[in-house]
Design an enzyme around this catalytic site. Sequence first.
Site, PDB file in Angstrom:
ATOM      1  N   ASP A  13      14.005 -20.527   3.775  1.00  0.00           N
ATOM      2  CA  ASP A  13      13.459 -19.978   2.556  1.00  0.00           C
ATOM      3  C   ASP A  13      13.850 -18.488   2.550  1.00  0.00           C
ATOM      4  OD1 ASP A  13      11.636 -19.718   0.308  1.00  0.00           O
ATOM      5  OD2 ASP A  13      10.291 -18.710   1.712  1.00  0.00           O
ATOM      6  N   LEU A  14      13.802 -17.838   1.388  1.00  0.00           N
ATOM      7  CA  LEU A  14      14.228 -16.426   1.347  1.00  0.00           C
ATOM      8  C   LEU A  14      13.034 -15.460   1.356  1.00  0.00           C
ATOM      9  CD1 LEU A  14      16.530 -14.316   1.009  1.00  0.00           C
ATOM     10  CD2 LEU A  14      16.279 -14.614  -1.448  1.00  0.00           C
ATOM     11  N   ASP A  15      12.281 -15.464   0.231  1.00  0.00           N
ATOM     12  CA  ASP A  15      11.173 -14.511   0.099  1.00  0.00           C
ATOM     13  C   ASP A  15      10.092 -14.807   1.126  1.00  0.00           C
ATOM     14  OD1 ASP A  15      12.106 -13.091  -2.234  1.00  0.00           O
ATOM     15  OD2 ASP A  15      11.661 -14.882  -3.387  1.00  0.00           O
ATOM     16  N   THR A  21       9.922  -9.821   0.679  1.00  0.00           N
ATOM     17  CA  THR A  21       9.837  -9.590  -0.766  1.00  0.00           C
ATOM     18  C   THR A  21       8.611 -10.257  -1.382  1.00  0.00           C
ATOM     19  OG1 THR A  21      11.525 -11.292  -0.795  1.00  0.00           O
ATOM     20  CG2 THR A  21      12.224  -9.091  -1.423  1.00  0.00           C
ATOM     21  N   LYS A  49       3.320 -18.717  -3.970  1.00  0.00           N
ATOM     22  CA  LYS A  49       4.503 -18.562  -3.122  1.00  0.00           C
ATOM     23  C   LYS A  49       5.376 -19.815  -3.187  1.00  0.00           C
ATOM     24  CE  LYS A  49       2.845 -15.132   0.162  1.00  0.00           C
ATOM     25  NZ  LYS A  49       2.441 -14.885   1.552  1.00  0.00           N
ATOM     26  N   GLY A  50       6.666 -19.619  -3.376  1.00  0.00           N
ATOM     27  CA  GLY A  50       7.599 -20.749  -3.443  1.00  0.00           C
ATOM     28  C   GLY A  50       7.664 -21.407  -4.811  1.00  0.00           C
ATOM     29  N   VAL A  51       6.836 -20.929  -5.736  1.00  0.00           N
ATOM     30  CA  VAL A  51       6.770 -21.528  -7.082  1.00  0.00           C
ATOM     31  C   VAL A  51       7.683 -20.730  -8.026  1.00  0.00           C
ATOM     32  CG1 VAL A  51       5.186 -22.056  -8.986  1.00  0.00           C
ATOM     33  CG2 VAL A  51       4.409 -22.261  -6.622  1.00  0.00           C
ATOM     34  N   ARG A  53       9.337 -18.783 -11.282  1.00  0.00           N
ATOM     35  CA  ARG A  53       8.749 -17.734 -12.124  1.00  0.00           C
ATOM     36  C   ARG A  53       7.947 -18.342 -13.272  1.00  0.00           C
ATOM     37  NH1 ARG A  53      13.328 -14.130 -14.260  1.00  0.00           N
ATOM     38  NH2 ARG A  53      13.960 -14.485 -12.099  1.00  0.00           N
ATOM     39  N   SER A 118      15.898 -21.428  -1.736  1.00  0.00           N
ATOM     40  CA  SER A 118      14.907 -20.532  -2.358  1.00  0.00           C
ATOM     41  C   SER A 118      14.665 -20.882  -3.815  1.00  0.00           C
ATOM     42  CB  SER A 118      15.428 -19.088  -2.271  1.00  0.00           C
ATOM     43  OG  SER A 118      14.655 -18.234  -3.075  1.00  0.00           O
ATOM     44  N   ALA A 119      13.416 -20.716  -4.244  1.00  0.00           N
ATOM     45  CA  ALA A 119      13.076 -20.928  -5.655  1.00  0.00           C
ATOM     46  C   ALA A 119      13.528 -19.756  -6.519  1.00  0.00           C
ATOM     47  CB  ALA A 119      11.567 -21.084  -5.783  1.00  0.00           C
ATOM     48  N   SER A 120      13.958 -18.675  -5.888  1.00  0.00           N
ATOM     49  CA  SER A 120      14.227 -17.442  -6.636  1.00  0.00           C
ATOM     50  C   SER A 120      15.570 -17.442  -7.354  1.00  0.00           C
ATOM     51  CB  SER A 120      14.180 -16.244  -5.694  1.00  0.00           C
ATOM     52  OG  SER A 120      14.519 -15.070  -6.404  1.00  0.00           O
ATOM     53  N   LYS A 121      15.545 -16.926  -8.587  1.00  0.00           N
ATOM     54  CA  LYS A 121      16.789 -16.729  -9.337  1.00  0.00           C
ATOM     55  C   LYS A 121      17.418 -15.387  -8.969  1.00  0.00           C
ATOM     56  CE  LYS A 121      15.736 -19.827 -13.097  1.00  0.00           C
ATOM     57  NZ  LYS A 121      15.263 -20.044 -14.449  1.00  0.00           N
ATOM     58  N   ASN A 122      16.745 -14.630  -8.128  1.00  0.00           N
ATOM     59  CA  ASN A 122      17.274 -13.343  -7.659  1.00  0.00           C
ATOM     60  C   ASN A 122      17.847 -13.436  -6.245  1.00  0.00           C
ATOM     61  OD1 ASN A 122      16.459 -11.558  -9.936  1.00  0.00           O
ATOM     62  ND2 ASN A 122      14.406 -12.239  -9.361  1.00  0.00           N
ATOM     63  N   LYS A 149       9.346 -26.110  -5.878  1.00  0.00           N
ATOM     64  CA  LYS A 149       8.608 -26.578  -4.693  1.00  0.00           C
ATOM     65  C   LYS A 149       7.156 -26.819  -5.120  1.00  0.00           C
ATOM     66  CE  LYS A 149      11.387 -23.473  -1.823  1.00  0.00           C
ATOM     67  NZ  LYS A 149      11.414 -22.217  -1.064  1.00  0.00           N
ATOM     68  N   GLU A 173       9.774 -21.899   6.468  1.00  0.00           N
ATOM     69  CA  GLU A 173       9.044 -21.618   5.209  1.00  0.00           C
ATOM     70  C   GLU A 173       7.800 -20.770   5.424  1.00  0.00           C
ATOM     71  OE1 GLU A 173       8.315 -21.692   2.111  1.00  0.00           O
ATOM     72  OE2 GLU A 173      10.021 -22.699   1.231  1.00  0.00           O
ATOM     73  N   ASP A 174       7.517 -19.911   4.447  1.00  0.00           N
ATOM     74  CA  ASP A 174       6.293 -19.083   4.532  1.00  0.00           C
ATOM     75  C   ASP A 174       5.213 -19.548   3.558  1.00  0.00           C
ATOM     76  OD1 ASP A 174       7.567 -18.216   2.126  1.00  0.00           O
ATOM     77  OD2 ASP A 174       6.435 -16.338   2.215  1.00  0.00           O
TER      78      ASP A 174
HETATM   79  P1  B16 Z   1      12.221 -15.245  -9.048  1.00  0.00           P
HETATM   80  P2  B16 Z   1      11.209 -18.389  -2.155  1.00  0.00           P
HETATM   81  C1  B16 Z   1      10.126 -17.786  -4.505  1.00  0.00           C
HETATM   82  O1  B16 Z   1      11.072 -17.543  -3.528  1.00  0.00           O
HETATM   83  C2  B16 Z   1       8.924 -16.886  -4.314  1.00  0.00           C
HETATM   84  O2  B16 Z   1       8.193 -17.289  -3.162  1.00  0.00           O
HETATM   85  C3  B16 Z   1       8.012 -16.977  -5.506  1.00  0.00           C
HETATM   86  O3  B16 Z   1       6.938 -16.073  -5.350  1.00  0.00           O
HETATM   87  C4  B16 Z   1       8.794 -16.651  -6.773  1.00  0.00           C
HETATM   88  O4  B16 Z   1       7.983 -16.797  -7.931  1.00  0.00           O
HETATM   89  C5  B16 Z   1       9.992 -17.599  -6.879  1.00  0.00           C
HETATM   90  O5  B16 Z   1      10.802 -17.459  -5.729  1.00  0.00           O
HETATM   91  C6  B16 Z   1      10.844 -17.295  -8.099  1.00  0.00           C
HETATM   92  O6  B16 Z   1      11.436 -16.038  -7.906  1.00  0.00           O
HETATM   93  O7  B16 Z   1      11.227 -14.736 -10.040  1.00  0.00           O
HETATM   94  O8  B16 Z   1      12.894 -14.154  -8.254  1.00  0.00           O
HETATM   95  O9  B16 Z   1      13.213 -16.212  -9.662  1.00  0.00           O
HETATM   96  O10 B16 Z   1       9.979 -18.068  -1.376  1.00  0.00           O
HETATM   97  O11 B16 Z   1      11.366 -19.843  -2.548  1.00  0.00           O
HETATM   98  O12 B16 Z   1      12.455 -17.813  -1.542  1.00  0.00           O
HETATM   99 MG    MG Z   2       8.923 -17.916   0.486  1.00  0.00          MG
END
Ligand code: B16
Ligand code: MG
Length: 223
Positions: A13-15, A21, A49-51, A53, A118-122, A149, A173-174
């Site tokens: 996982d990333l964040d 982050t 967390k992991g959800v 945006r 990672s769920a993040s688009k960043n 997730k 995973e965190d």
């Molecule tokens: P973004 P992960 C998740 O990243 C974060 O835990 C979660 O808090 C965030 O809402 C999600 O990414 C979407 O991120 O807004 O940057 O697209 O923990 O799956 O790496």
């Molecule tokens: Mg995470």
Amino acid sequence: MRNKESVQLCIFDLDGVITDTAKYHYAAWRSISKELGYELTESANEKLKGVSRYQSLQQILIWAERSLSKEATEHLLDKKNKTYLNLIESLCPQDVLPGVKFFVEHLKENGIFVTIGSASKNANNILEKLNMMDDFDLVVDGHMVKHSKPNPEVFLLSCQAFDVAARHTVVFEDSYKGIGAARTAKMHVIGIGNPANLPEDVVVWESFEAKTIDDMIEGIKYS
Ligand code: B16
Ligand code: MG
């Protein structure tokens, strides 16, 4: 899983796992929540967390007992991301969590595929800031999946890419949601961070410092 030969893929996982982050996501959501008249506590934030945006905002709206038009929703999603991007503006290689680089290299030297889930688009932006783009065999991010997730889609894509079975895969995973995703996929999982924030029946590492493949095998023995 009894020996190191049976681990073929590790998904990070990333964040909150590669870098801290998660605290910036919390700060940004806290400020959006305030605008909605809702106080987002640290323990409620654990559920975000992991959800994705979008899903995170939907959850906050439920807690705040508010509903918004499509336009207002888009506006808040954009605002949250801009706040978050400002907060991570100065992220740099020193922000990689202790031991991560060494552990990732250790896995690769032992012929194990290493990916991001990672769920993040960043995610790509963050990995670039950390100078870790070349450290992973694949980056699966929020742009590549339909389901958030605890749906395991974000992890299964790594297995498919390298033709590795879930039972030969370990996820780091965190979040509760991410651990749920790994378990649904029947992958092994190690929690990262504060054990008080994670399920009791999972082995949790507070950091990757000095960790080895043998520690990983020990950690997943009963998962
Ligand atoms: P973004 P992960 C998740 O990243 C974060 O835990 C979660 O808090 C965030 O809402 C999600 O990414 C979407 O991120 O807004 O940057 O697209 O923990 O799956 O790496
Ligand atoms: Mg995470």
